[in-house]
Structures are given as structure tokens and as C-alpha cells.
Scaffold this active site. Structure first.
Site, PDB file in Angstrom:
ATOM      1  N   ASP A  46       0.878  -1.061   0.110  1.00  0.00           N
ATOM      2  CA  ASP A  46       0.022   0.012  -0.100  1.00  0.00           C
ATOM      3  C   ASP A  46       0.719   1.242   0.086  1.00  0.00           C
ATOM      4  O   ASP A  46       0.374   2.428  -0.029  1.00  0.00           O
ATOM      5  CB  ASP A  46      -1.097  -0.008   1.266  1.00  0.00           C
ATOM      6  CG  ASP A  46      -0.545   0.007   2.705  1.00  0.00           C
ATOM      7  OD1 ASP A  46       0.726   0.040   2.582  1.00  0.00           O
ATOM      8  OD2 ASP A  46      -1.203   0.066   3.432  1.00  0.00           O
ATOM      9  N   SER A  47       2.214   1.128  -0.155  1.00  0.00           N
ATOM     10  CA  SER A  47       3.011   2.251  -0.271  1.00  0.00           C
ATOM     11  C   SER A  47       2.708   2.927  -1.752  1.00  0.00           C
ATOM     12  O   SER A  47       3.247   3.868  -2.093  1.00  0.00           O
ATOM     13  CB  SER A  47       4.715   1.809  -0.241  1.00  0.00           C
ATOM     14  OG  SER A  47       4.761   0.537  -1.188  1.00  0.00           O
ATOM     15  N   ASP A  85      -0.951  -6.127  -0.080  1.00  0.00           N
ATOM     16  CA  ASP A  85      -1.359  -5.438   1.123  1.00  0.00           C
ATOM     17  C   ASP A  85      -2.790  -5.460   1.344  1.00  0.00           C
ATOM     18  O   ASP A  85      -3.508  -4.889   0.441  1.00  0.00           O
ATOM     19  CB  ASP A  85      -0.672  -4.129   1.301  1.00  0.00           C
ATOM     20  CG  ASP A  85       0.142  -4.008   2.269  1.00  0.00           C
ATOM     21  OD1 ASP A  85       0.516  -4.810   3.305  1.00  0.00           O
ATOM     22  OD2 ASP A  85       1.127  -2.916   1.944  1.00  0.00           O
ATOM     23  N   LYS A 115      -1.101  -9.417   2.682  1.00  0.00           N
ATOM     24  CA  LYS A 115      -0.262  -9.032   3.687  1.00  0.00           C
ATOM     25  C   LYS A 115      -1.110  -8.129   5.014  1.00  0.00           C
ATOM     26  O   LYS A 115      -1.917  -7.380   4.449  1.00  0.00           O
ATOM     27  CB  LYS A 115       0.896  -8.107   3.260  1.00  0.00           C
ATOM     28  CG  LYS A 115       1.720  -7.639   4.344  1.00  0.00           C
ATOM     29  CD  LYS A 115       3.382  -7.115   3.996  1.00  0.00           C
ATOM     30  CE  LYS A 115       3.277  -5.541   3.520  1.00  0.00           C
ATOM     31  NZ  LYS A 115       2.714  -4.789   4.779  1.00  0.00           N
ATOM     32  N   GLU A 117      -0.694  -5.721   8.241  1.00  0.00           N
ATOM     33  CA  GLU A 117       0.049  -4.995   9.177  1.00  0.00           C
ATOM     34  C   GLU A 117      -0.400  -4.974  10.681  1.00  0.00           C
ATOM     35  O   GLU A 117      -1.464  -4.985  11.042  1.00  0.00           O
ATOM     36  CB  GLU A 117       0.010  -3.450   9.091  1.00  0.00           C
ATOM     37  CG  GLU A 117       0.962  -3.190   7.628  1.00  0.00           C
ATOM     38  CD  GLU A 117       1.213  -1.782   7.424  1.00  0.00           C
ATOM     39  OE1 GLU A 117       1.003  -0.738   8.405  1.00  0.00           O
ATOM     40  OE2 GLU A 117       1.418  -1.326   6.413  1.00  0.00           O
ATOM     41  N   GLU A 183      10.049  -4.196   9.974  1.00  0.00           N
ATOM     42  CA  GLU A 183      10.150  -2.706   9.330  1.00  0.00           C
ATOM     43  C   GLU A 183      10.882  -1.695  10.624  1.00  0.00           C
ATOM     44  O   GLU A 183      10.105  -1.885  11.576  1.00  0.00           O
ATOM     45  CB  GLU A 183       9.223  -2.353   8.533  1.00  0.00           C
ATOM     46  CG  GLU A 183       9.342  -0.974   8.312  1.00  0.00           C
ATOM     47  CD  GLU A 183       8.314  -0.382   7.116  1.00  0.00           C
ATOM     48  OE1 GLU A 183       7.375  -0.972   6.556  1.00  0.00           O
ATOM     49  OE2 GLU A 183       8.418   1.012   6.638  1.00  0.00           O
TER      50      GLU A 183
END
Ligand code: KIV
Length: 267
Positions: A46-47, A85, A115, A117, A183
Site C-alpha cells: 500500500d506504499s 497488502d 499482507k 500490518e 520494518e
């Protein structure tokens, strides 16, 4: 059936001590180039909210955005494992909503995993997904979706806070994640977590002790000037090369040197 890497290859890579190569991808052309270069895991991160859409954070990214880009990445690649993501907000809601979003991702895009978070706070979501055979790549430490809670993009797990990141990593492994992104945490902590877990760790700003590394492709190629974290290594000054090439095109158009005879049709 294609000859893509599968979820079974990642524990094998860890057992063989073969570092996992992961790069983000958002479109067909880049996916093909990265796949040709031998990247193991293409992460549709989602970057894309930062590097494609120009937002300051990843929070505005929608599930439809993720699905749109993931479809293109799957079409552009043949060998790499593709993970998508889940955007901000899904794992904070009911297991049903997380499942529905993830089923859409796998059904509509062809991605092999989602993915997620977060650590201990999202283990119910990870468990619900893995019990229904949806592979999960977890992500702990400096999780960008928590930027407001962290008061900015700040390294996590320093000093006493190390125990929290370790507990998060252990929790996502127990919940069934097949690998975890670490991260923005101190290198010794990332190394300790990598030794403690049986699943592979994939680091970004987490030092050399991880089982693999990931970079945002726009950072790796020097295409994004918005923000340059210290851990980024540029393997190309792509932005400068593109500006130079396009300036040359503009110059040749204005001076009527392009198109020349070789770039047209005589009949
Ligand atoms: O969104 C993303 O690109 C990511 C990677 C940087 C791990 O989460």
C-alpha cells in the site's frame, strides 16, 4: 498450473539459509522487469499510496486500488510469488470483513497471499485467514498504517519497547503467518527475532540479520524523491536518467530533429 514460487518455498529458503529477495511492484511492466531479474516475492504494497498516488501516508489507499494494481502485477509476472497488502482499516474490523476483503483479493487478482500490518492486535484476523487457507504475510515494527499512533515514521522496538516487537512477531507466527516483514527496528532485535522464529523474516530498515530483504521499487531505482529513509540504498539514479532522457526528447522535438527519416513511414 504456472511455475510460480509457492508458500512452501519460503520456509525452505530459510532452512537453506538462502536470503529471500522481495521488491514492491504496482504495475505490469515493472512486475515483468522485476520477475526477469529473479525477485522471489513481489509485494503489491500500500506504499502505492505514496509513490503512485502522491499521498503523505498509506491510509487513503482503498481495497479497489490494491486489487487494480495487484491484477496488473500478476499479469506481468510468471515466477515470483505475489502478495497484496490489505489496506488500512480492514484488520481492525470483524473477521468477516477481513475474510471478505481477502477472498476478493485472491479471487479477482490471482495473488497468492495477503499482507497484514500489526502484531498481537491482529492475530484474530490472521488466524481467521489462515484457518480458511488464505496465506498471510505479517508485518510488525514500524508499520506505516500506524503512523499516527507512532507520532510519525519512527524506529520502533528501541530499549524496553523491544519486548513488544518480539511479542508481536511471536504472536503472528503462532497465528499462522507464513513469513513476517520486520520494518524499522534495530538490527540486533531483528536478528534476535529471526533466530527465534521458525518462519522467515523479511527486513526493511531492520539490518542484515533477517532471512530476506525488501525495498520499495521506486526507492531502489531512485525514482522517488518524496522521502529518503536512511536504510534505502539506490541501485540506480532513475529519476535523473528519466529527466535527462525526456529533456533530450523535448530538445529534439523543438529543434525538429525528431522524428527523423528512420522514425516514420515513407508510404
Ligand atoms: O507497503 C509497502 O510497500 C510495504 C513494504 C515497504 C514492506 O509494506
Amino acid at each position: 498450473m504456472s511455475s510460480r514460487l509457492t508458500v512452501l518455498d519460503f520456509p525452505r529458503f530459510k532452512a537453506e539459509k538462502r536470503p529471500i529477495v522481495c521488491v514492491t511492484a504496482y504495475d505490469y511492466t515493472f512486475a515483468g522487469l522485476l520477475d526477469d531479474a529473479g525477485v522471489d516475492l513481489l509485494l503489491v504494497g500500500d506504499s502505492l499510496g505514496n509513490v503512485i498516488q502522491g499521498h503523505e501516508t498509506t491510509l487513503p489507499v482503498t481495497l479497489d486500488d490494491m486489487i487494480y494494481h495487484t491484477k496488473a502485477v500478476v499479469r506481468g509476472s510468471r515466477r515470483a510469488f505475489v502478495a497484496c497488502d490489505l489496506p488500512f482499516g480492514f484488520c481492525h474490523r470483524s473477521a468477516g470483513i477481513v475474510l471478505e476483503a481477502s477472498i476478493r483479493v485472491l479471487k479477482e487478482t490471482g495473488a497468492q497471499a495477503v499482507k497484514v500490518e500489526g502484531g498481537e492486535a491482529v492475530v484474530d484476523a490472521i488466524r481467521a485467514l489462515t484457518e480458511l487457507q488464505i496465506p498471510v504475510l505479517a508485518h510488525v515494527g514500524l508499520t506505516p498504517q500506524a503512523v499516527h499512533a507512532f507520532g510519525g515514521f519512527k524506529v520502533q522496538g528501541r530499549g524496553e519497547a523491544a519486548d513488544k516487537v518480539l511479542a508481536d512477531a511471536v504472536a503472528v507466527e503462532r497465528a499462522g503467518a507464513f513469513a513476517v516483514v520486520l520494518e524499522g527496528i534495530p538490527s540486533p532485535l531483528a536478528e534476535k527475532i529471526s533466530k527465534r522464529l521458525t518462519i522467515p523474516t523479511i527486513g526493511i530498515g531492520a539490518g542484515p540479520g533477517c532471512d530476506g530483504q525488501v525495498l520499495v521499487v521506486y526507492d531502489l531505482l531512485g525514482l522517488y524523491d518524496g522521502f529518503k529513509p536512511r536504510f534505502v540504498k539506490r541501485y540506480l539514479e532513475g529519476g535523473a536518467l528519466i529527466r535527462q532522457a525526456v529533456a533530450q526528447f523535448a530538445d529534439e522535438v523543438r529543434s525538429r530533429r525528431f522524428p527523423d527519416e528512420g522514425h516514420g513511414f515513407n508510404e
